[in-house]
Design a protein around this motif. Structure first.
Motif, mmCIF file in Angstrom:
data_model
loop_
_atom_site.group_PDB
_atom_site.id
_atom_site.type_symbol
_atom_site.label_atom_id
_atom_site.label_comp_id
_atom_site.label_asym_id
_atom_site.label_seq_id
_atom_site.Cartn_x
_atom_site.Cartn_y
_atom_site.Cartn_z
ATOM 1 N N PRO A 133 -5.490 -3.855 12.250
ATOM 2 C CA PRO A 133 -6.869 -3.363 12.801
ATOM 3 C C PRO A 133 -7.483 -2.672 11.490
ATOM 4 O O PRO A 133 -9.026 -2.647 11.770
ATOM 5 C CB PRO A 133 -6.505 -2.310 13.457
ATOM 6 C CG PRO A 133 -4.992 -2.597 14.076
ATOM 7 C CD PRO A 133 -4.295 -3.364 12.588
ATOM 8 N N ARG A 134 -6.923 -2.525 10.362
ATOM 9 C CA ARG A 134 -7.898 -1.889 9.135
ATOM 10 C C ARG A 134 -7.559 -2.777 7.884
ATOM 11 O O ARG A 134 -6.533 -3.391 7.761
ATOM 12 C CB ARG A 134 -7.464 -0.394 8.953
ATOM 13 C CG ARG A 134 -5.960 -0.280 8.355
ATOM 14 C CD ARG A 134 -5.652 1.161 8.238
ATOM 15 N NE ARG A 134 -4.376 1.252 7.246
ATOM 16 C CZ ARG A 134 -4.121 1.326 6.301
ATOM 17 N NH1 ARG A 134 -5.318 1.582 5.491
ATOM 18 N NH2 ARG A 134 -2.827 1.448 5.595
ATOM 19 N N LEU A 135 -8.333 -2.488 7.045
ATOM 20 C CA LEU A 135 -8.374 -3.204 5.793
ATOM 21 C C LEU A 135 -7.506 -2.498 4.748
ATOM 22 O O LEU A 135 -7.716 -1.521 4.053
ATOM 23 C CB LEU A 135 -9.603 -3.456 5.114
ATOM 24 C CG LEU A 135 -9.731 -4.104 3.663
ATOM 25 C CD1 LEU A 135 -9.395 -5.709 4.081
ATOM 26 C CD2 LEU A 135 -11.267 -4.103 3.155
ATOM 27 N N GLY B 196 0.784 -1.311 0.082
ATOM 28 C CA GLY B 196 0.052 0.111 0.063
ATOM 29 C C GLY B 196 0.820 1.271 0.086
ATOM 30 O O GLY B 196 0.189 2.370 -0.199
ATOM 31 N N LYS B 197 2.098 1.146 0.370
ATOM 32 C CA LYS B 197 2.900 2.125 0.646
ATOM 33 C C LYS B 197 3.659 2.177 -0.670
ATOM 34 O O LYS B 197 4.557 3.462 -0.932
ATOM 35 C CB LYS B 197 4.073 2.088 1.729
ATOM 36 C CG LYS B 197 3.331 2.144 3.007
ATOM 37 C CD LYS B 197 4.240 2.024 4.057
ATOM 38 C CE LYS B 197 3.575 2.004 5.413
ATOM 39 N NZ LYS B 197 4.370 1.755 6.687
ATOM 40 N N ARG C 46 1.518 -13.453 -5.167
ATOM 41 C CA ARG C 46 0.048 -14.063 -5.393
ATOM 42 C C ARG C 46 -0.249 -14.554 -6.475
ATOM 43 O O ARG C 46 -1.024 -15.640 -6.512
ATOM 44 C CB ARG C 46 -0.489 -12.414 -4.993
ATOM 45 C CG ARG C 46 -1.938 -12.315 -4.928
ATOM 46 C CD ARG C 46 -2.451 -10.982 -4.632
ATOM 47 N NE ARG C 46 -4.224 -10.923 -4.650
ATOM 48 C CZ ARG C 46 -5.013 -10.756 -5.428
ATOM 49 N NH1 ARG C 46 -4.317 -10.318 -6.736
ATOM 50 N NH2 ARG C 46 -6.005 -10.749 -5.442
ATOM 51 N N ARG C 47 0.534 -14.060 -7.676
ATOM 52 C CA ARG C 47 0.084 -14.891 -8.933
ATOM 53 C C ARG C 47 0.540 -16.187 -8.864
ATOM 54 O O ARG C 47 0.133 -17.006 -9.614
ATOM 55 C CB ARG C 47 1.057 -14.072 -10.012
ATOM 56 C CG ARG C 47 0.269 -12.616 -10.581
ATOM 57 C CD ARG C 47 0.932 -12.195 -11.594
ATOM 58 N NE ARG C 47 2.169 -11.893 -11.257
ATOM 59 C CZ ARG C 47 2.495 -10.301 -11.032
ATOM 60 N NH1 ARG C 47 1.726 -9.483 -10.880
ATOM 61 N NH2 ARG C 47 3.941 -9.986 -10.957
ATOM 62 N N ALA D 150 -3.777 -6.038 3.025
ATOM 63 C CA ALA D 150 -4.821 -6.849 3.419
ATOM 64 C C ALA D 150 -5.890 -7.022 2.333
ATOM 65 O O ALA D 150 -6.408 -8.380 2.116
ATOM 66 C CB ALA D 150 -5.438 -6.152 4.715
ATOM 67 N N GLN D 151 -6.236 -5.993 1.319
ATOM 68 C CA GLN D 151 -7.188 -6.174 0.296
ATOM 69 C C GLN D 151 -6.988 -7.428 -0.801
ATOM 70 O O GLN D 151 -7.780 -7.938 -1.306
ATOM 71 C CB GLN D 151 -7.404 -4.938 -0.371
ATOM 72 C CG GLN D 151 -8.208 -4.053 0.584
ATOM 73 C CD GLN D 151 -8.408 -2.383 -0.174
ATOM 74 O OE1 GLN D 151 -8.739 -2.735 -1.402
ATOM 75 N NE2 GLN D 151 -8.223 -1.265 0.558
ATOM 76 N N LYS D 152 -5.607 -7.538 -0.706
ATOM 77 C CA LYS D 152 -5.103 -8.552 -1.683
ATOM 78 C C LYS D 152 -4.694 -9.734 -1.091
ATOM 79 O O LYS D 152 -4.000 -10.850 -1.920
ATOM 80 C CB LYS D 152 -3.643 -7.867 -2.606
ATOM 81 C CG LYS D 152 -4.143 -6.721 -3.194
ATOM 82 C CD LYS D 152 -3.130 -6.159 -4.005
ATOM 83 C CE LYS D 152 -3.494 -4.852 -4.698
ATOM 84 N NZ LYS D 152 -4.676 -4.986 -5.618
#
Length: 734
Positions: A236-238, A211-212, A225-226, A242-244
């Motif tokens: 604590p947050r999405l 995310g950064k 991931r692939r 975390a979305q991936k």
């Protein structure tokens, strides 16, 4: 020279941009006009917006950077691509708000509402003034009366050692100090490489480098991931990472340590650890196993709000899938985010070793770097002996490992200065008050210092408290080379070919030499040009060879896993004798964070770094600013309903140290007891004309620490991390 008039300040008030930008347009215009019409020239450089140092290629035509791209020869870094931050370089280079000349303060009063009444001076005048002030303190009160706020990079360290002061202070205790100290104490070295692409199972705790937009992390993570790796993120947050992920676990802030200890418990109790690796390469299993016996998943569930069965499942999968790895770096749960975060970082290294993926393919690894002679070696210098000299901010040597690494000092800087009796002067290299949590207290500390030198490219908030500002080159104007440390799977060296200078600025090496000569420390004022050639020659390189290789020397050496670790035992120490000798817990122990929600302050606070921002270093980029011009208070819908607010309504966030006013962003992707806001806003000094006035500095509600607090945390805070989010807040409708 005559003092500047108000009109010459371009009608900016309160001492803002003033002489910082005065005549920049004239100087900038003349520099461009001086360039003859010519075809584009190709240059190589490593990007220094962040520590990934991705290789880049850029073109200059008529004094302007007209094109920039990733260098495909940099296989370990950019691999032919740059992130959005890297692509902002041409706008930083041509930014008319950058400083053009040294400045001297003429108004002795200091504060946010004070006009410094800057006067443009020459470099000779600037060095003479700094040398006079530093030498006076040096002679009357000793070298330790000089404080150097700087990273432990070659020229910074040369300045420190030449002066002979033990008091070098670094921001890393607000960044990655815990991970570095834990890695060195347990395994003998800093863990600075990530082979996610070959991992089959990845677990992160607050990890959000994707995310950064960290180029290296992003590429490795997405490749994993692939390739079908299972990814689990505790946060604590999405977050974007975390979305991936395959599984997002919204853990209670400050309790990641409990989850890690429970995972270690399950893996040891069920015999899921890598027996071959543990037997050959570790010591201390006989002490670790009974130590974690009490840290059951059922125990952890009550603390971290994660079901025991979930912790058992993840531990079993993590222990039985090969290769499995943790994902961690900088300000995640093991970074200096909570006061118990060093214990979290310690548990991470141990868990990595237990599954056999420490410095192994598919795991995390140490940097492989070539040996480069130091400034001391090249010039055959003899520095004053500062070994054992007490620091002004740690006189009892509470955290010896953190200061030995030269990576600490920000967490307690304000308290140390405010309670100090000795007259002191200070130099700040590329640091701002926004680098500190609770900056309002640090600004009070700045007023106590006798003389302040600020080395920077812009007139910043810290610059508004300075007595002299020395304008530094933008990194792309510097020539030399960069040794890869990030993702250094093998030795690699990148060529740095500097762009034409557009202003009357200097490299930091030139600035250091000018200060040392002005202090009459002539033996240490050395020629920077000789240094580069000698260091390259020691590696069997020169600039021509680097250029012929496409700007990158890549050794091509195959990765060889470490067999002998740099610890006292030569093995990974599950029971760390290094930590024990320093007076810290030798194995990770559960300890509560410093703060918990109360009726007065009922919410946790966490922060996030936007993918296009490098803290405030590129905050003056008008294009990036427009992507998100202010930070927000991200809250759960249940909190919004309770407050009676909706998106874009204003709220106050208040902690025991301060308060800020933000717009609301309502999201399901966060725990109801947690509030998130972004870092990188709240510029109040007008030297960055594009970034000025947008958003709020979340640091104004985050805590710094006192020397007394650090003494209380000696056993568990070996990294001296500030615990930057270890506070609680209340939220009210504005």
């Amino acid at each position: 020279m005559a003092r500047l008039s108000r009109r010459e300040f371009l009608q900016w008030t309160t001492g803002g941009l003033a002489a910082a930008a005065l005549s920049d347009w004239i100087f900038f215009k003349k520099a461009l006009e001086a360039q003859s019409e010519e075809g584009p020239k190709l240059f190589y450089h490593a990007c220094h917006i962040c520590d990934c140092t991705c290789g880049m290629i850029y073109q200059v035509k008529n004094g302007r950077i007209v094109e920039m791209r990733g260098n495909p020869a940099d296989k370990l870094g950019a691999a032919g691509k740059l992130c959005v931050k890297g692509y902002s370089t041409p706008r930083l280079y041509h930014d008319p708000c950058r400083l053009s000349h040294p400045l001297r303060r003429t108004n002795p009063r200091k504060g946010r509402d004070e006009d410094p009444a800057w006067k443009i001076i020459t470099w000779d005048e600037a060095f003479a003034l700094v040398g006079e002030q530093f030498r006076r303190v040096y002679d009357r009160h000793g070298p330790d009366a000089i404080l150097l706020f700087a990273r432990a990079r070659p020229w910074d360290s040369h300045l420190q050692y030449a002066i002979g002061t033990p008091n070098q202070l670094c921001h890393v205790d607000t960044c990655y100090i815990n991970h570095e100290i834990a890695g060195k104490a347990v395994s003998g070295d800093r863990i600075w490489g990530w082979d996610f692409s070959h991992a089959k199972y990845i677990v992160g705790f607050g990890y959000d480098q994707v995310g950064k937009s960290k180029n290296i992390h992003q590429r490795e993570f997405m490749e994993a991931r692939r390739n079908g790796a299972k990814i689990v993120i505790f946060d604590p947050r999405l977050s974007e990472t975390a979305q991936k992920a395959d599984l997002w676990i919204p853990i209670r802030p400050g309790t990641d340590l409990a989850a890690l200890l429970a995972m270690i418990h399950v893996i040891l109790n069920e015999g899921l650890y890598d027996k071959d690796f543990v037997e050959k390469y570790t010591v201390g299993l006989d002490k670790l196993k009974p130590h974690v016996a009490k840290y059951t998943p059922q125990w952890a569930q009550k603390i971290c709000d994660v079901p025991a069965q979930t912790l058992v499942q993840i531990a079993r999968e993590f222990g039985s899938t090969k290769p499995a790895t943790l994902a961690y770096h900088k300000r995640d749960a093991g970074g200096p985010v909570f006061m118990n975060s060093f214990q979290t970082a310690h548990a991470m290294v141990i868990l990595q070793a237990l599954v056999g993926s420490l410095d192994r393919p598919g795991g995390l690894y140490f940097s492989r770097t070539p040996k480069v002679p130091s400034i001391k070696d090249v010039y055959k210098l003899s520095y004053p002996d500062i070994e054992g000299k007490p620091r002004f901010d740690d006189p009892e040597n509470i955290t010896p490992l953190a200061f030995k690494a030269k990576k600490a000092g920000f967490s307690t800087a304000a308290d140390a200065i405010l309670n100090d009796s000795k007259p002191r002067v200070a130099l700040f290299h590329s640091y701002n008050t926004t680098s500190f949590s609770n900056p309002q207290r640090f600004e009070q500390a700045l007023k106590k210092l006798n003389f302040i030198v600020n080395v920077d490219m812009y007139l910043t908030e810290l610059g508004m408290y300075a007595d002299v500002i020395l304008p530094e080159n933008l990194w792309i104007e510097n020539s030399g080379f960069t040794v890869r440390s990030y993702q250094a799977e093998r030795p690699q060296v990148l060529l740095d070919e500097g762009a034409p200078k557009l202003r009357d600025t200097k490299s930091y090496g030139e600035i250091v030499n000018g200060i040392l000569a002005a202090m009459k420390l002539y033996d240490y004022a050395v020629d920077p040009k000789k240094l580069t050639g000698a260091q390259l020659a020691a590696m069997g390189l020169d600039k021509d060879k680097l250029r012929q290789a496409g700007g990158v020397f890549d050794s091509g050496e195959p990765f060889k896993p470490t067999e002998q670790f740099k610890t006292p035992s030569g093995k990974v120490e599950l029971y760390s004798t290094v930590l024990e000798k320093a007076g810290h817990a030798p194995m990770p122990e559960w300890v509560e964070p410093a703060s918990k929600p109360t009726p007065e302050y009922p919410y946790y606070i966490v922060t996030h770094h936007l993918p296009w921002m490098r803290m405030l270093k590129n905050a003056n980029d008008p294009i990036l600013k427009d992507l998100q011009c202010e930070n927000k208070a991200h809250i759960h819908p249940s909190v919004a309903t309770k407050l009676g607010v909706k998106d874009k309504d204003f709220v106050w966030l208040e902690s025991p140290v301060g308060r800020i006013k933000l717009k609301v962003a309502v999201t399901e992707g966060i725990r109801p007891d947690t509030i998130m806001t972004e870092h990188g806003f709240g510029i109040w000094a007008k030297g960055r004309c594009q970034g000025f006035g947008w958003g709020q500095n979340e640091g104004e509600i985050l805590p710094d620490r006192t020397l007394a607090e650090m003494k209380q945390w000696k056993r568990h805070a070996a990294g001296r991390g500030v615990g930057i989010c270890d506070t609680t807040v209340r939220i009210t409708k504005a």
